[in-house]
Design an enzyme around this catalytic site. Structure first.
Site, PDB file in Angstrom:
ATOM      1  N   TYR A  38      -2.987  17.620 -12.562  1.00  0.00           N
ATOM      2  CA  TYR A  38      -3.614  16.586 -11.733  1.00  0.00           C
ATOM      3  C   TYR A  38      -4.752  15.902 -12.483  1.00  0.00           C
ATOM      4  O   TYR A  38      -4.878  14.668 -12.470  1.00  0.00           O
ATOM      5  CB  TYR A  38      -4.127  17.211 -10.445  1.00  0.00           C
ATOM      6  CG  TYR A  38      -4.687  16.234  -9.442  1.00  0.00           C
ATOM      7  CD1 TYR A  38      -3.844  15.489  -8.625  1.00  0.00           C
ATOM      8  CD2 TYR A  38      -6.064  16.072  -9.287  1.00  0.00           C
ATOM      9  CE1 TYR A  38      -4.363  14.597  -7.687  1.00  0.00           C
ATOM     10  CE2 TYR A  38      -6.591  15.194  -8.358  1.00  0.00           C
ATOM     11  CZ  TYR A  38      -5.729  14.456  -7.556  1.00  0.00           C
ATOM     12  OH  TYR A  38      -6.242  13.583  -6.632  1.00  0.00           O
TER      13      TYR A  38
ATOM     14  N   ILE B  92       0.857  -1.184   0.000  1.00  0.00           N
ATOM     15  CA  ILE B  92       0.000   0.000   0.000  1.00  0.00           C
ATOM     16  C   ILE B  92       0.893   1.235   0.000  1.00  0.00           C
ATOM     17  O   ILE B  92       1.638   1.470   0.956  1.00  0.00           O
ATOM     18  CB  ILE B  92      -0.950   0.027   1.207  1.00  0.00           C
ATOM     19  CG1 ILE B  92      -1.806  -1.248   1.237  1.00  0.00           C
ATOM     20  CG2 ILE B  92      -1.831   1.278   1.165  1.00  0.00           C
ATOM     21  CD1 ILE B  92      -2.713  -1.359   2.445  1.00  0.00           C
TER      22      ILE B  92
ATOM     23  N   LYS C 291      -4.908  11.857 -13.396  1.00  0.00           N
ATOM     24  CA  LYS C 291      -5.936  10.948 -12.901  1.00  0.00           C
ATOM     25  C   LYS C 291      -6.753  10.341 -14.038  1.00  0.00           C
ATOM     26  O   LYS C 291      -7.222   9.205 -13.933  1.00  0.00           O
ATOM     27  CB  LYS C 291      -6.840  11.665 -11.894  1.00  0.00           C
ATOM     28  CG  LYS C 291      -6.120  11.996 -10.584  1.00  0.00           C
ATOM     29  CD  LYS C 291      -5.562  10.748  -9.896  1.00  0.00           C
ATOM     30  CE  LYS C 291      -4.939  11.066  -8.559  1.00  0.00           C
ATOM     31  NZ  LYS C 291      -4.427   9.866  -7.857  1.00  0.00           N
TER      32      LYS C 291
ATOM     33  N   VAL D 125     -11.670  14.390   0.815  1.00  0.00           N
ATOM     34  CA  VAL D 125     -11.482  13.508   1.968  1.00  0.00           C
ATOM     35  C   VAL D 125     -10.716  14.281   3.035  1.00  0.00           C
ATOM     36  O   VAL D 125      -9.729  14.961   2.730  1.00  0.00           O
ATOM     37  CB  VAL D 125     -10.705  12.225   1.596  1.00  0.00           C
ATOM     38  CG1 VAL D 125     -10.595  11.293   2.801  1.00  0.00           C
ATOM     39  CG2 VAL D 125     -11.384  11.504   0.433  1.00  0.00           C
TER      40      VAL D 125
ATOM     41  N   ASP E  66      10.786   6.990  -2.561  1.00  0.00           N
ATOM     42  CA  ASP E  66      10.017   7.495  -3.689  1.00  0.00           C
ATOM     43  C   ASP E  66       9.546   6.322  -4.551  1.00  0.00           C
ATOM     44  O   ASP E  66      10.362   5.600  -5.127  1.00  0.00           O
ATOM     45  CB  ASP E  66      10.908   8.428  -4.511  1.00  0.00           C
ATOM     46  CG  ASP E  66      10.192   9.095  -5.669  1.00  0.00           C
ATOM     47  OD1 ASP E  66       9.102   8.622  -6.062  1.00  0.00           O
ATOM     48  OD2 ASP E  66      10.729  10.082  -6.203  1.00  0.00           O
TER      49      ASP E  66
ATOM     50  N   ARG F   6       3.498  -3.118 -13.020  1.00  0.00           N
ATOM     51  CA  ARG F   6       4.356  -3.982 -13.833  1.00  0.00           C
ATOM     52  C   ARG F   6       5.176  -4.926 -12.967  1.00  0.00           C
ATOM     53  O   ARG F   6       5.383  -6.104 -13.324  1.00  0.00           O
ATOM     54  CB  ARG F   6       5.287  -3.111 -14.692  1.00  0.00           C
ATOM     55  CG  ARG F   6       6.188  -3.888 -15.629  1.00  0.00           C
ATOM     56  CD  ARG F   6       6.980  -2.952 -16.510  1.00  0.00           C
ATOM     57  NE  ARG F   6       7.845  -2.061 -15.734  1.00  0.00           N
ATOM     58  CZ  ARG F   6       8.582  -1.087 -16.269  1.00  0.00           C
ATOM     59  NH1 ARG F   6       8.532  -0.857 -17.584  1.00  0.00           N
ATOM     60  NH2 ARG F   6       9.348  -0.324 -15.513  1.00  0.00           N
TER      61      ARG F   6
END
Length: 253
Positions: A155, A11, A159, A188, A63, A123
């Site tokens: 952005y 995650i 997306k 959020v 990163d 990948r």
């Protein structure tokens, strides 16, 4: 109850906000979580929270657009158990600028973090999912992946590209039982403005927050994590290629 007890799951952006909520809920369901975050301290904090709740987690900081970090994440996941899940949650906002005002640096950053990193991780994990004959990838999209007025040019483009990656990957590997879906949150309540990209994120949120609140309401991270954990689980075995708004109805307007 949803169970993830037979797998490890990577995650990204799990040091705070939505990523931390997904990590905690997936760990509670039995998964060993590989907590990926740019910041070592916040990654460690998430691991500690999971371990206090008797869950299992490992922190890997760095990163996620770096090939070396991608390799470290996959190695940590495969050593913890069968690698059957990936949540591409790490992301950076823009400053709501249009194309004429968007700098090369902002464009490159949004594309690198929001598109290239998910591609590289996808990948890297696919061979393990294909070998296992099952697995789930959840990409964290955005309301900006559904419309043109929820963020700036960089952005929004990133997306929309993530939606394309989600659909293509879901279609390409459907017969191998690998599922790929995208969650599209609206606003959020998280601490995204406290990340290393805080100036950029704060500028974007200053515009997006009021825009979203005039339509519906801000969500809690747990409202997003509940959907993510379902998609990671075998309970969602027939759900793939879905682009799912999780925005309290904002996209319906």
């Amino acid at each position: 109850m949803t169970t993830l007890s037979d797998r490890s799951i990577i995650i990204t952006g799990a040091g705070s906000g939505i990523g931390r909520a997904i990590a905690q809920e997936a760990a509670a369901a039995g998964a060993h979580i590989i907590v990926s975050d740019l910041n070592q301290d916040t990654a460690n904090e998430t691991v500690e929270l999971i371990q206090r709740a008797s869950g299992h987690a490992t922190a890997v900081a760095g990163d996620v657009s770096s090939p070396e970090v991608v390799d470290q994440l996959v190695a940590a996941a495969t050593s913890a158990g069968p690698l059957l899940g990936l949540v591409n949650n790490a992301g950076v906002m823009d400053d709501f600028a249009g194309a004429a005002e968007t700098t090369d640096a902002t464009w490159e950053l949004c594309m690198r973090v929001n598109v290239t990193a998910p591609f590289m991780l996808t990948r890297a994990v696919l061979p393990h999912l294909l070998e296992a004959g099952k697995g789930s990838i959840v990409n964290m999209g955005s309301e900006a992946g559904l419309r043109g007025g929820a963020a700036g040019a960089a952005y929004t483009s990133s997306k929309h590209a993530l939606v394309g990656l989600t659909k293509s990957t879901a279609f390409q590997y459907a017969r191998q039982n690998v599922r790929v879906n995208a969650i599209m949150p609206g606003g959020v309540e998280t601490n995204i403005i406290e990340t290393d990209y805080s100036k950029l994120n704060q500028a974007g949120l200053a515009v997006m927050g009021p825009l979203h609140q005039t339509a519906t309401r801000m969500a809690q991270p747990s409202e997003i994590s509940a959907l993510a954990v379902f998609l990671l689980s075998d309970a969602a075995s027939n759900v793939s290629g879905a682009i799912i708004p999780c925005d309290a109805g904002w996209s319906a307007g």
